[in-house]
Design an enzyme around this catalytic site. Structure first.
Site, PDB file in Angstrom:
ATOM      1  N   ASP A 171       0.782  -1.243   0.000  1.00 25.39           N
ATOM      2  CA  ASP A 171       0.000   0.000   0.000  1.00 25.39           C
ATOM      3  C   ASP A 171       0.816   1.298   0.000  1.00 25.39           C
ATOM      4  O   ASP A 171       0.501   2.234   0.745  1.00 25.39           O
ATOM      5  CB  ASP A 171      -0.949   0.008   1.199  1.00 25.39           C
ATOM      6  CG  ASP A 171      -1.995  -1.081   1.130  1.00 25.39           C
ATOM      7  OD1 ASP A 171      -1.955  -1.891   0.192  1.00 25.39           O
ATOM      8  OD2 ASP A 171      -2.849  -1.134   2.033  1.00 25.39           O
ATOM      9  N   CYS A 229      -2.376  -2.692   7.600  1.00 20.74           N
ATOM     10  CA  CYS A 229      -2.320  -3.567   6.417  1.00 20.74           C
ATOM     11  C   CYS A 229      -1.023  -4.360   6.320  1.00 20.74           C
ATOM     12  O   CYS A 229      -1.040  -5.541   5.967  1.00 20.74           O
ATOM     13  CB  CYS A 229      -2.550  -2.750   5.162  1.00 20.74           C
ATOM     14  SG  CYS A 229      -4.220  -2.044   5.079  1.00 20.74           S
ATOM     15  N   LYS A 274      -7.005  -4.759  -3.312  1.00 25.60           N
ATOM     16  CA  LYS A 274      -7.738  -5.396  -2.213  1.00 25.60           C
ATOM     17  C   LYS A 274      -8.742  -4.418  -1.610  1.00 25.60           C
ATOM     18  O   LYS A 274      -8.688  -3.220  -1.855  1.00 25.60           O
ATOM     19  CB  LYS A 274      -6.765  -5.883  -1.133  1.00 25.60           C
ATOM     20  CG  LYS A 274      -5.931  -4.780  -0.492  1.00 25.60           C
ATOM     21  CD  LYS A 274      -4.874  -5.356   0.438  1.00 25.60           C
ATOM     22  CE  LYS A 274      -3.983  -4.275   1.015  1.00 25.60           C
ATOM     23  NZ  LYS A 274      -4.681  -3.365   1.945  1.00 25.60           N
ATOM     24  N   ASP A 309      -4.877  -0.673  -1.632  1.00 29.81           N
ATOM     25  CA  ASP A 309      -6.273  -0.528  -1.255  1.00 29.81           C
ATOM     26  C   ASP A 309      -7.009  -0.018  -2.487  1.00 29.81           C
ATOM     27  O   ASP A 309      -6.506   0.877  -3.186  1.00 29.81           O
ATOM     28  CB  ASP A 309      -6.419   0.484  -0.110  1.00 29.81           C
ATOM     29  CG  ASP A 309      -6.446  -0.159   1.256  1.00 29.81           C
ATOM     30  OD1 ASP A 309      -6.309  -1.386   1.348  1.00 29.81           O
ATOM     31  OD2 ASP A 309      -6.609   0.581   2.249  1.00 29.81           O
ATOM     32  N   HIS A 332     -17.741   2.022   0.541  1.00 20.74           N
ATOM     33  CA  HIS A 332     -17.070   1.043   1.406  1.00 20.74           C
ATOM     34  C   HIS A 332     -17.455   1.235   2.867  1.00 20.74           C
ATOM     35  O   HIS A 332     -17.568   2.357   3.365  1.00 20.74           O
ATOM     36  CB  HIS A 332     -15.552   1.146   1.252  1.00 20.74           C
ATOM     37  CG  HIS A 332     -14.842  -0.057   1.766  1.00 20.74           C
ATOM     38  ND1 HIS A 332     -14.206  -0.088   2.993  1.00 20.74           N
ATOM     39  CD2 HIS A 332     -14.690  -1.308   1.238  1.00 20.74           C
ATOM     40  CE1 HIS A 332     -13.685  -1.283   3.186  1.00 20.74           C
ATOM     41  NE2 HIS A 332     -13.962  -2.039   2.143  1.00 20.74           N
ATOM     42  N   HIS A 341     -10.825   0.779  -2.890  1.00 23.36           N
ATOM     43  CA  HIS A 341     -12.154   0.767  -2.287  1.00 23.36           C
ATOM     44  C   HIS A 341     -13.217   1.398  -3.186  1.00 23.36           C
ATOM     45  O   HIS A 341     -12.970   2.442  -3.808  1.00 23.36           O
ATOM     46  CB  HIS A 341     -12.135   1.546  -0.973  1.00 23.36           C
ATOM     47  CG  HIS A 341     -11.251   0.960   0.080  1.00 23.36           C
ATOM     48  ND1 HIS A 341     -11.249  -0.377   0.388  1.00 23.36           N
ATOM     49  CD2 HIS A 341     -10.338   1.543   0.918  1.00 23.36           C
ATOM     50  CE1 HIS A 341     -10.376  -0.607   1.366  1.00 23.36           C
ATOM     51  NE2 HIS A 341      -9.812   0.537   1.692  1.00 23.36           N
TER      52      HIS A 341
END
Length: 234
Positions: free
Chosen positions: A11, A176, A124, A52, A58, A54
């Site tokens: 990330d 994360c 993800k 990430d 979310h 999203h």
């Protein structure tokens, strides 16, 4: 048995790294020189970067919840394990500022990252119903490849490449990166986390996070260690 290494860079995105990022992690950019040296190293058979990714709705975005329980960093909700069809299973979930929305500038990997050395990018946290800190599974342990949670079954990909050992760096050390490293060990990989290659949302939590990593069989190593120096000079 010979060891085959993979690097996982977690990330390193604008929203986490840049001063104007939506969820900026203090001193995150200071990790880049080390991370880029690792990406440039020939010691790794396979190199992965995660993001990430999203959707706007979310569940972790505080702005998607009604007042007064919608304060970023402060508010929590009870999240249900609907992905696995087990809504009776719940988990306390912290709410965050809106960050790393799909297709946004904030979701892009920082431009200084040596992405040309990356073999695979894993997106993800794409299922709006559940949080996903780890690159291996959501917070309930569901690996929902192709079903909205994550784009790749990372454990399977690494096994197919013959990987035995995983080295983890990136953000954030208390979220994360932490959960990705722990899940790597659960998936059967010998896992290392380089301390200087991480920064935390809350730096004061790092000593406790390290204890949890050790309990989970993740070896936290220093950049100055012989092991890491061999990686950097390969």
């Amino acid at each position: 048995m010979s060891r085959v290494l993979a690097l996982i860079v977690v990330d390193m995105q604008n929203d986490f790294c840049l001063p104007d990022g939506a969820l900026s992690v203090k001193d995150a950019m200071q990790t880049l020189p080390l991370i880029n040296k690792l990406l440039d190293s020939n010691a790794f058979e396979y190199k992965v970067a995660t993001k990430d990714w999203h959707p706007p709705n979310h569940i972790s975005f505080a702005s998607n919840h009604p007042e007064p329980n919608n304060k970023p960093f402060e508010s929590f909700i009870e999240m249900k394990n609907v992905v696995a069809g087990k809504p009776h299973e719940t988990m306390r979930q912290r709410l965050w500022p809106r960050h790393c929305e799909q297709g946004s500038r904030g979701a892009e990997l920082v431009s200084q990252l040596h992405t040309e050395k990356v073999d695979l990018i894993v997106e993800k946290g794409t299922d709006e119903r559940v949080e996903m800190y780890s690159a291996f599974s959501d917070s309930f342990g569901n690996a929902t490849e192709g079903k909205g949670g994550v784009t790749h079954d990372l454990a399977r990909v690494l096994r197919d490449k013959g990987i035995t050992d995983v080295c983890c760096v990136g953000l954030a050390g208390d979220y994360c990166l932490n959960y990705s490293a722990l899940d790597a060990t659960k998936a059967g990989f010998k896992t290392y986390l380089i301390e200087e290659g991480q920064r935390c949302v809350d730096p004061q939590t790092w000593p406790k996070v390290k204890e949890g990593l050790a309990a989970g069989k993740v070896e936290v190593v220093s950049e100055s260690s012989e092991h890491v120096q061999k990686l950097l000079t390969s």
